[in-house]
Structure formats: C-alpha cells, structure tokens
Design an enzyme around this catalytic site. Structure first.
Site, mmCIF file in Angstrom:
data_model
loop_
_atom_site.group_PDB
_atom_site.id
_atom_site.type_symbol
_atom_site.label_atom_id
_atom_site.label_comp_id
_atom_site.label_asym_id
_atom_site.label_seq_id
_atom_site.Cartn_x
_atom_site.Cartn_y
_atom_site.Cartn_z
ATOM 1 N N ASN A 8 -29.243 49.654 -20.878
ATOM 2 C CA ASN A 8 -29.285 48.751 -22.024
ATOM 3 C C ASN A 8 -30.191 49.373 -23.082
ATOM 4 O O ASN A 8 -31.406 49.402 -22.921
ATOM 5 C CB ASN A 8 -29.829 47.391 -21.542
ATOM 6 C CG ASN A 8 -30.067 46.416 -22.668
ATOM 7 O OD1 ASN A 8 -29.658 46.641 -23.807
ATOM 8 N ND2 ASN A 8 -30.728 45.305 -22.344
ATOM 9 N N TRP A 9 -29.574 49.873 -24.141
ATOM 10 C CA TRP A 9 -30.365 50.553 -25.184
ATOM 11 C C TRP A 9 -31.086 49.559 -26.083
ATOM 12 O O TRP A 9 -31.894 49.955 -26.918
ATOM 13 C CB TRP A 9 -29.459 51.472 -26.014
ATOM 14 C CG TRP A 9 -29.138 52.778 -25.339
ATOM 15 C CD1 TRP A 9 -29.364 53.104 -24.029
ATOM 16 C CD2 TRP A 9 -28.543 53.940 -25.942
ATOM 17 N NE1 TRP A 9 -28.938 54.391 -23.789
ATOM 18 C CE2 TRP A 9 -28.438 54.925 -24.945
ATOM 19 C CE3 TRP A 9 -28.083 54.230 -27.227
ATOM 20 C CZ2 TRP A 9 -27.897 56.199 -25.186
ATOM 21 C CZ3 TRP A 9 -27.534 55.484 -27.473
ATOM 22 C CH2 TRP A 9 -27.451 56.459 -26.461
ATOM 23 N N LYS A 10 -30.734 48.265 -25.989
ATOM 24 C CA LYS A 10 -31.350 47.240 -26.848
ATOM 25 C C LYS A 10 -31.205 47.656 -28.322
ATOM 26 O O LYS A 10 -30.211 48.277 -28.673
ATOM 27 C CB LYS A 10 -32.802 46.998 -26.429
ATOM 28 C CG LYS A 10 -32.906 46.734 -24.924
ATOM 29 C CD LYS A 10 -34.232 46.217 -24.471
ATOM 30 C CE LYS A 10 -34.192 45.981 -22.975
ATOM 31 N NZ LYS A 10 -35.436 45.397 -22.450
ATOM 32 N N HIS A 92 -29.092 38.017 -21.491
ATOM 33 C CA HIS A 92 -30.329 38.779 -21.301
ATOM 34 C C HIS A 92 -31.518 37.890 -21.667
ATOM 35 O O HIS A 92 -31.439 37.084 -22.599
ATOM 36 C CB HIS A 92 -30.309 40.035 -22.181
ATOM 37 C CG HIS A 92 -31.431 40.974 -21.855
ATOM 38 N ND1 HIS A 92 -32.717 40.760 -22.280
ATOM 39 C CD2 HIS A 92 -31.463 42.094 -21.103
ATOM 40 C CE1 HIS A 92 -33.495 41.731 -21.803
ATOM 41 N NE2 HIS A 92 -32.749 42.555 -21.083
ATOM 42 N N GLU A 94 -34.113 38.411 -23.249
ATOM 43 C CA GLU A 94 -34.577 38.514 -24.641
ATOM 44 C C GLU A 94 -33.749 37.607 -25.548
ATOM 45 O O GLU A 94 -34.248 37.112 -26.560
ATOM 46 C CB GLU A 94 -34.535 39.985 -25.096
ATOM 47 C CG GLU A 94 -35.658 40.781 -24.445
ATOM 48 C CD GLU A 94 -35.404 42.267 -24.320
ATOM 49 O OE1 GLU A 94 -34.487 42.800 -24.962
ATOM 50 O OE2 GLU A 94 -36.155 42.912 -23.548
ATOM 51 N N GLU A 162 -33.231 40.058 -13.335
ATOM 52 C CA GLU A 162 -34.298 40.691 -14.104
ATOM 53 C C GLU A 162 -35.459 39.718 -14.266
ATOM 54 O O GLU A 162 -35.409 38.830 -15.138
ATOM 55 C CB GLU A 162 -33.791 41.087 -15.494
ATOM 56 C CG GLU A 162 -32.650 42.067 -15.470
ATOM 57 C CD GLU A 162 -32.544 42.824 -16.782
ATOM 58 O OE1 GLU A 162 -32.610 44.049 -16.747
ATOM 59 O OE2 GLU A 162 -32.425 42.178 -17.841
ATOM 60 N N GLY A 168 -39.883 45.784 -19.364
ATOM 61 C CA GLY A 168 -40.664 46.544 -20.346
ATOM 62 C C GLY A 168 -42.160 46.558 -20.087
ATOM 63 O O GLY A 168 -42.931 46.986 -20.946
ATOM 64 N N SER A 207 -38.217 47.417 -15.547
ATOM 65 C CA SER A 207 -39.098 48.563 -15.282
ATOM 66 C C SER A 207 -38.597 49.480 -14.172
ATOM 67 O O SER A 207 -39.387 50.044 -13.412
ATOM 68 C CB SER A 207 -40.531 48.083 -14.982
ATOM 69 O OG SER A 207 -41.080 47.435 -16.115
ATOM 70 N N GLY A 228 -33.513 49.474 -18.950
ATOM 71 C CA GLY A 228 -33.763 49.439 -20.392
ATOM 72 C C GLY A 228 -34.338 50.760 -20.874
ATOM 73 O O GLY A 228 -33.624 51.743 -21.094
ATOM 74 N N GLY A 229 -35.654 50.805 -20.990
ATOM 75 C CA GLY A 229 -36.334 51.961 -21.575
ATOM 76 C C GLY A 229 -35.914 53.302 -20.991
ATOM 77 O O GLY A 229 -35.707 54.276 -21.729
HETATM 78 P P1 PGA Z 1 -36.760 47.846 -18.924
HETATM 79 O O1 PGA Z 1 -35.683 46.759 -19.447
HETATM 80 O O2 PGA Z 1 -36.052 48.742 -17.936
HETATM 81 O O3 PGA Z 1 -37.208 48.555 -20.149
HETATM 82 O O4 PGA Z 1 -37.860 47.057 -18.253
HETATM 83 C C1 PGA Z 1 -34.714 46.244 -18.589
HETATM 84 C C2 PGA Z 1 -33.815 45.286 -19.335
HETATM 85 O O5 PGA Z 1 -34.313 44.524 -20.168
HETATM 86 O O6 PGA Z 1 -32.588 45.264 -19.121
#
Ligand code: PGA
Length: 248
Positions: A8-10, A92, A94, A162, A168, A207, A228-229
């Site tokens: 997930n590049w967000k 998600h 967020e 998640e 993050g 993470s 994510g990251g």
């Molecule tokens: P992260 O994000 O790997 O940067 O913790 C995961 C996500 O939000 O899908």
C-alpha cells in the site's frame, strides 16, 4: 491457497517512482506467491500497463460505493477496473479514522468492488485503547460482521488484520497476539461464509519489515501481509516477498 503480499503506497509516488515498480517486476519473474501493489490513483493506469502479463497485480486504495455520479473527487470501482487494476483496499484504518468511514460504508464499497470484478482487501483492526480495554476480538468481530458482504469468497475477498497502533509505528503485536486474532478471523469467516471462506486469505499488516516478516509468516492463519512503508522500495519489499515464498 496462494499466499499474498500486498503493498500500500498510500499518498506516496509520482511517475518517477514507477521505477520501483519496474524493479519489483524484474525481481519476480515467476513469484511463488501473489503480489499486489496499490499505488495512488494517479498511477493506476500506467502501473497496470507496466505490469500487464507479469507480477505484481495492481490495486487501488479506496473506491466509492456508487458506479458513477455527482461525487466530486471520488473514483468508482468500474473506473478502477477500467485502468487494468484488479483489486482495491477498502476500510483502511486511515480512512475509517480520517473520514469516519463506517462498517456499512465499507460493506457497500466491498460490494461495489465485487460487482466490478475486483478483489476487495477489507481492513480491520483495533486501536491501542481497545486492545488495552480487552476489546480486541469484539472490535474485530464487529468490523468483520459489518464490512464483509455475504457474497465474499476466497477469490473476491482478502481480509487484512491491521492493529491501528502498529501502522507506521515500528511496533507489532506479539506473535501470540497476531495468532489469536488470525485464528479468530478464520473461525468467524468459516461460521459466516462456510466453505467459501476456507481459503480466504488473511493478511497481517502494521510495521511489516524485512527483519520481522519471517516470524510473522510462521504464525498459523497468517496468509501474507499488507505492507505500507516497506512496499515503497524494491529493496525492502522483495525480502518480504522472499520470506513468504520461503514458508512453503
Ligand atoms: P506500515 O503500514 O507497513 O507502514 O505500518 C501498513 C498499512 O497501513 O497498510
């Protein structure tokens, strides 16, 4: 069941960053697991063209529940499918947090994804306050019950667990805690969807890094990861894919 790593590049990435996608394509000519990259909407079409006929598959990060209409700024599931993408993340944390997305809305988005032939990657997860209050399984159960369409199957749906507090932050639950929730999700899906859920993939997210991927993938009922990251660069993402491939 073919396991799955989704990235997930967000809200990261412009066309220049498609070089990382190209590197992922080249690093995995015949992957032993499924791979999906979810870039921002602006890159979906080009990413899908770049990966046509290869891994990874391409997914979006959200969709509107309607197919079209007066919804300024939104994109619909048919539009996502039209780019060549084959999946979409819905619910998600967020978006649940920032846009107050409810389980009902996420259910509608997942149904819209299914109607357009997209895989819905439905996210669930507890906050730290909910975990500390001993409410984790209750919260996950409510989110699953409210957001998963009845037509969910192992081919059109993926669940991503998640924990909000692990996203993050560099913090992850203990392996026992991850296992407890994944077992619960498997039992829940089996009771609700019966045989359609048997091979439904349950990803862990929050993470996930090259350094912890192998131990997370060894937990029963963890069928891959939503990253994510660490999905933003091939150098971080490829070792995670290799760790999942090594579980066979
Ligand atoms: P992260 O994000 O790997 O940067 O913790 C995961 C996500 O939000 O899908």
């Amino acid at each position: 069941m073919r396991k799955l790593v989704a990235g997930n590049w967000k809200m990261n990435g412009t066309r220049a960053d498609l070089s990382e996608l190209q590197a992922i394509v080249q690093a995995h000519p015949a992957p032993g697991v499924d791979i999906v990259i979810c870039p921002p909407a602006t890159l979906l079409f080009q990413a899908a063209q770049m990966t046509a006929g290869h891994a990874p598959d391409i997914g979006a990060q959200d969709c509107h529940p309607a197919a079209s209409g007066a919804h300024t700024g939104d994109i619909s599931a048919p539009m996502i499918a039209d780019t060549g993408a084959t999946a979409v993340i819905v619910g998600h944390s967020e978006r649940r947090e920032t846009y107050n997305e409810t389980n009902d809305l996420i259910h509608a988005k997942a149904s819209a994804a299914h109607a357009s032939g997209l895989i819905a990657i439905i996210c669930v997860g507890e906050t730290l306050a909910e975990r500390d209050a001993g409410q984790t399984l209750q919260v996950i159960g409510d989110q699953l019950a409210g957001s998963t369409p009845d037509g969910a199957t192992s081919t059109n749906t993926v669940i991503a667990y998640e924990p909000v507090w692990a996203i993050g932050t560099g913090k992850i639950p203990t392996l026992d805690q991850i296992g407890e929730v994944h077992d619960f999700i498997r039992e829940f899906l089996t009771a609700r969807l019966e045989s359609a859920a048997l091979d439904l993939r349950i990803l862990y997210g929050g993470s996930v890094k090259p350094t912890n991927a192998a131990e997370i993938f060894a937990v029963p009922n963890v069928d891959g990861a939503l990253v994510g990251g660490a999905s933003l660069s091939n150098a971080d993402f490829t070792p995670i894919i290799k760790a999942l491939e090594a579980t066979f």
